[in-house]
Design an enzyme around this catalytic site. Structure first.
Site: not given
Ligand SMILES: [Zn+2]
Length: 461
Positions: A140, A360, A370
């Site tokens: 994204e 992850r 982020k």
């Protein structure tokens, strides 16, 4: 090497070592937990090679699991390594296809059984046909790319190369309130720096009309409905497993409402399109999740052309299928959403890519996401996203990390589900091995003093 009492009870020692390896692999892949059912079913398949009747040895298998469960994660890694290389077992490449990092930080290619820090290979993909594999990287554009993005795109890219297939870079840009042009550019620049060249670059937002058509199809099949309940009511109902009265509206009513939503006739939060799942499902992802919501913000590319935007839950399966993706990799936190992903594709009668999860990537003591970095920037602790202390791609570049070091580092971690938090030193050690042969070494002496030596005897040197 670990020796359990059960080793004496199962007559075939080769099978005992195989059971231990299956158990350890299971723990390394799944949060350090050994699942009895998984071990048993895999043991059944190997026991065909032996004369043992596994059902007679279930208590001993439980003992093995119980003993192994007491080991720490590092002890399990070492034991797996040791047993695989030196034990007597039935396991071939299928069970051993992951790369295990030993405690010393050195990496060992278990598949080939040799230490090799330069030629890591990912395990084979189920159902992969050479020339037909299509992978995709769907970031994204809502932030700067970091090492977690690098891990995902390197896995996608390596598999597409391994099988002579293609890689799609698809900007998953369906939340205009968070996305900016600078992030599309930063992601593309990051991939360039990593030397990854996607076969196709596209945006989810390119396909809005197709996605609306699939939404209409779901409503026509009564698999989706428009819900006008306030967000807090929806949240409470979902946690309590209660359906709202909107579920009883007719298909025609929902179709008309959906068209009005597409035409922008409602305000933000006035209504959403929901999947008709199962409000009692233990998997909460299936409790009538949102497929479309109204976002009035301007989109970085399409400005105000649309105000009804698909959620990731709807756009990801439809886009993957439309793009012809064969193997879709995503991080483990999406595991519970797999059921929804496939349910939507079944309802729409679309091809189903194979979903594959990986853990992850996080570093010990370094914020990666982020969400964790943004407050550090906002409070001024760190001034810029390319600060060399950050694991953003720009930060790593400024730190002097080479793209090839990132590639080797990611491949060394492979695609296991175990939550490893490697230290930055491991990435740096890969970097040193690349830089060492070509680095010029210079020395300097601070504040030198000139020294004259007279009458020095030659034999005193
Ligand atoms: Zn409702």
């Amino acid at each position: 090497m670990w020796k359990g009492s059960c080793k004496r009870l199962i007559p075939d020692t080769k099978l005992v070592d195989s059971i231990k390896l299956i158990s350890l692999k299971n723990a390394l892949d799944y949060d350090n937990v050994i699942k009895f059912d998984v071990v048993l079913s895999k043991t059944f398949s190997y026991s065909k090679k032996t004369s043992c009747n596994i059902k007679d040895f279930i208590p001993q298998i439980r003992d093995i699991i119980s003993e192994l469960s007491k080991l720490s994660l590092d002890e399990k890694k070492n034991l797996y390594d040791d047993l695989y290389n030196h034990g007597n077992h039935y396991l071939g490449n299928r069970e051993s296809g992951s790369l295990i990092r030993t405690v010393s930080g050195e990496n060992k290619n278990v598949e080939s059984g040799t230490n090799n820090t330069s030629n890591f290979e990912l395990p084979p993909l189920d159902g992969a046909i050479y020339g037909k594999v299509v992978t995709r990287f769907p970031p994204e554009p809502n932030g700067y790319p970091h090492i977690g993005h690098a891990k995902a795109v390197i896995i996608d890219n390596e598999y597409s190369k391994k099988y002579g297939g293609s890689l799609i870079l698809r900007f998953d840009d369906t939340n205009p309130s968070k996305e900016k042009m600078e992030y599309y550019e930063a992601i593309s620049e990051g991939l360039d720096w990593l030397n990854i060249k996607p076969t196709v670059t596209k945006n989810t937002s390119d396909d809005m009309e197709f996605l609306y058509d699939y939404a209409r199809k779901l409503v026509q099949k009564n698999r989706a409905y428009v819900c006008v309940c306030p967000p807090d009511v929806i949240k409470t109902n979902r946690s309590n497993g209660i359906s709202c009265s909107c579920t009883t509206n007719t298909v025609d009513y929902n179709l008309e409402k959906l068209e009005n939503m597409i035409q922008g006739k409602y305000q933000q939060n006035e209504c959403i399109l929901r999947y008709r799942g199962d409000m009692k499902n233990l998997n909460t992802a299936m409790r009538d999740p949102t497929l479309y919501r109204i976002v009035k913000d301007s989109h970085p590319l399409l400005l105000n052309k649309y105000s009804l935007w698909p959620t990731y839950d709807f756009a990801a399966p439809v886009e993957d299928s439309m793009d012809g993706v064969t193997h879709a990799f995503r991080t483990k936190e999406y595991e519970l959403r797999n059921e929804l992903y496939y349910a939507i594709l079944s309802d729409l009668e679309l091809n189903k890519p194979q979903l594959i999860e990986f853990s992850r990537l996080e570093f010990q003591g370094i914020p990666v996401s982020k969400r964790k970095i943004t407050p550090l920037i906002e409070t001024g602790i760190i001034k810029r996203w390319d600060d060399p202390r950050l694991p953003t791609l720009m930060g790593l570049k400024r730190r002097g990390i080479m793209p090839e070091a990132i590639r080797k580092f990611v491949l060394s971690l492979s695609i296991t589900l175990s939550e490893t938090k490697p230290s930055m030193e491991i990435l740096e050690s890969f970097n040193r091995k690349i830089l060492d042969p070509t680095s010029i070494r210079l020395f300097f002496v601070k504040d030198p003093i000139e020294v004259h030596i007279d009458k020095l005897e030659t034999d005193s040197v």
